[in-house]
Design a protein around this motif. Structure first.
Motif, PDB file in Angstrom:
ATOM      1  N   ILE A 139       9.161   2.605  12.346  1.00  0.00           N
ATOM      2  CA  ILE A 139       9.492   3.224  13.749  1.00  0.00           C
ATOM      3  C   ILE A 139       9.749   2.040  14.580  1.00  0.00           C
ATOM      4  O   ILE A 139      10.828   1.909  15.178  1.00  0.00           O
ATOM      5  CB  ILE A 139       8.530   4.172  14.380  1.00  0.00           C
ATOM      6  CG1 ILE A 139       8.503   5.364  13.474  1.00  0.00           C
ATOM      7  CG2 ILE A 139       8.833   4.476  15.682  1.00  0.00           C
ATOM      8  CD1 ILE A 139       7.368   6.430  14.043  1.00  0.00           C
ATOM      9  N   VAL A 140       8.774   0.956  14.717  1.00  0.00           N
ATOM     10  CA  VAL A 140       8.995  -0.075  15.628  1.00  0.00           C
ATOM     11  C   VAL A 140      10.170  -1.179  15.235  1.00  0.00           C
ATOM     12  O   VAL A 140      11.185  -1.378  15.929  1.00  0.00           O
ATOM     13  CB  VAL A 140       7.661  -0.957  15.511  1.00  0.00           C
ATOM     14  CG1 VAL A 140       8.060  -2.386  16.353  1.00  0.00           C
ATOM     15  CG2 VAL A 140       6.577  -0.233  16.175  1.00  0.00           C
ATOM     16  N   GLY A 141      10.276  -0.974  13.966  1.00  0.00           N
ATOM     17  CA  GLY A 141      11.396  -1.848  13.224  1.00  0.00           C
ATOM     18  C   GLY A 141      12.737  -1.282  13.718  1.00  0.00           C
ATOM     19  O   GLY A 141      13.615  -1.815  14.138  1.00  0.00           O
ATOM     20  N   ASP A 142      12.978   0.162  13.584  1.00  0.00           N
ATOM     21  CA  ASP A 142      13.989   0.889  14.047  1.00  0.00           C
ATOM     22  C   ASP A 142      14.399   0.891  15.284  1.00  0.00           C
ATOM     23  O   ASP A 142      15.609   0.572  15.916  1.00  0.00           O
ATOM     24  CB  ASP A 142      13.901   2.462  13.465  1.00  0.00           C
ATOM     25  CG  ASP A 142      14.265   2.599  11.970  1.00  0.00           C
ATOM     26  OD1 ASP A 142      14.554   1.627  11.187  1.00  0.00           O
ATOM     27  OD2 ASP A 142      13.756   3.767  11.551  1.00  0.00           O
ATOM     28  N   ALA A 143      13.408   0.714  16.303  1.00  0.00           N
ATOM     29  CA  ALA A 143      13.428   0.804  17.689  1.00  0.00           C
ATOM     30  C   ALA A 143      14.114  -0.527  17.803  1.00  0.00           C
ATOM     31  O   ALA A 143      15.036  -0.799  19.012  1.00  0.00           O
ATOM     32  CB  ALA A 143      12.090   0.964  18.384  1.00  0.00           C
TER      33      ALA A 143
ATOM     34  N   ALA B  58      15.860  -2.709  16.094  1.00  0.00           N
ATOM     35  CA  ALA B  58      17.277  -2.844  15.666  1.00  0.00           C
ATOM     36  C   ALA B  58      18.087  -2.071  16.496  1.00  0.00           C
ATOM     37  O   ALA B  58      19.294  -2.536  16.759  1.00  0.00           O
ATOM     38  CB  ALA B  58      17.212  -2.216  14.457  1.00  0.00           C
ATOM     39  N   ARG B  59      17.790  -1.096  17.239  1.00  0.00           N
ATOM     40  CA  ARG B  59      18.650  -0.288  18.110  1.00  0.00           C
ATOM     41  C   ARG B  59      18.633  -0.693  19.667  1.00  0.00           C
ATOM     42  O   ARG B  59      19.451  -0.371  20.281  1.00  0.00           O
ATOM     43  CB  ARG B  59      18.297   1.312  18.176  1.00  0.00           C
ATOM     44  CG  ARG B  59      18.657   1.775  17.071  1.00  0.00           C
ATOM     45  CD  ARG B  59      18.244   3.164  17.067  1.00  0.00           C
ATOM     46  NE  ARG B  59      17.063   3.635  16.278  1.00  0.00           N
ATOM     47  CZ  ARG B  59      16.346   4.593  16.327  1.00  0.00           C
ATOM     48  NH1 ARG B  59      16.562   5.325  17.061  1.00  0.00           N
ATOM     49  NH2 ARG B  59      15.361   4.545  15.527  1.00  0.00           N
TER      50      ARG B  59
END
Length: 131
Positions: free
Chosen positions: A95-99, A101-102
């Motif tokens: 989740i933190v990695g996706d956030a 990246a966005r």
């Protein structure tokens, strides 16, 4: 006041010491694992696991008859709690990695990629940048 039937468990290590003839240590280990004769077993009470809750039923003397209730996580076996923690930690990292990246780049940081390259080329050629 409500009553609950609680099942608690602890793991008791049981061991045996046997001798096996084999060409390699791996082959001897395989023979030991496949050996079903535990007649000389010994219990290791000093290395027993922690007590943990394995079941809850609502009602007095209601084990396996009453309404089953989920076991609160902090009363489960430690290895189970660690597995749940590792799973949640892995999900949090995703989740933190996706956030990250966005997330848009901070102000003042040049855009990367083809659009940014085209804008820099336009600046060098003295032409206005198109949006």
């Amino acid at each position: 006041m409500p009553e609950f039937a609680i099942e608690t468990t602890y793991h008791l290590p049981v061991f045996r010491q046997s001798t096996y003839s084999a060409d390699t240590p791996e082959a001897a280990c395989r023979l030991a694992i496949e050996d079903n004769d535990w007649s000389g077993q010994k219990e290791d009470y000093e290395s027993s696991g922690e007590s943990h809750v394995t079941g809850i039923c609502e009602g007095a003397e209601a084990a396996y008859r009453g309404q089953a209730i989920p076991v609160p996580a902090h009363f489960e076996e430690e290895v189970q709690r660690k597995a749940q923690f590792e799973l949640m930690l892995g999900m949090l990292k995703i989740i933190v990695g996706d956030a990250k990246a966005r997330r848009p780049p901070p102000a003042g940081v040049a855009r990367q990629g083809r659009m940014g390259d085209r804008a820099r080329r336009s600046d060098r050629q003295g032409r206005p940048r198109s949006s």
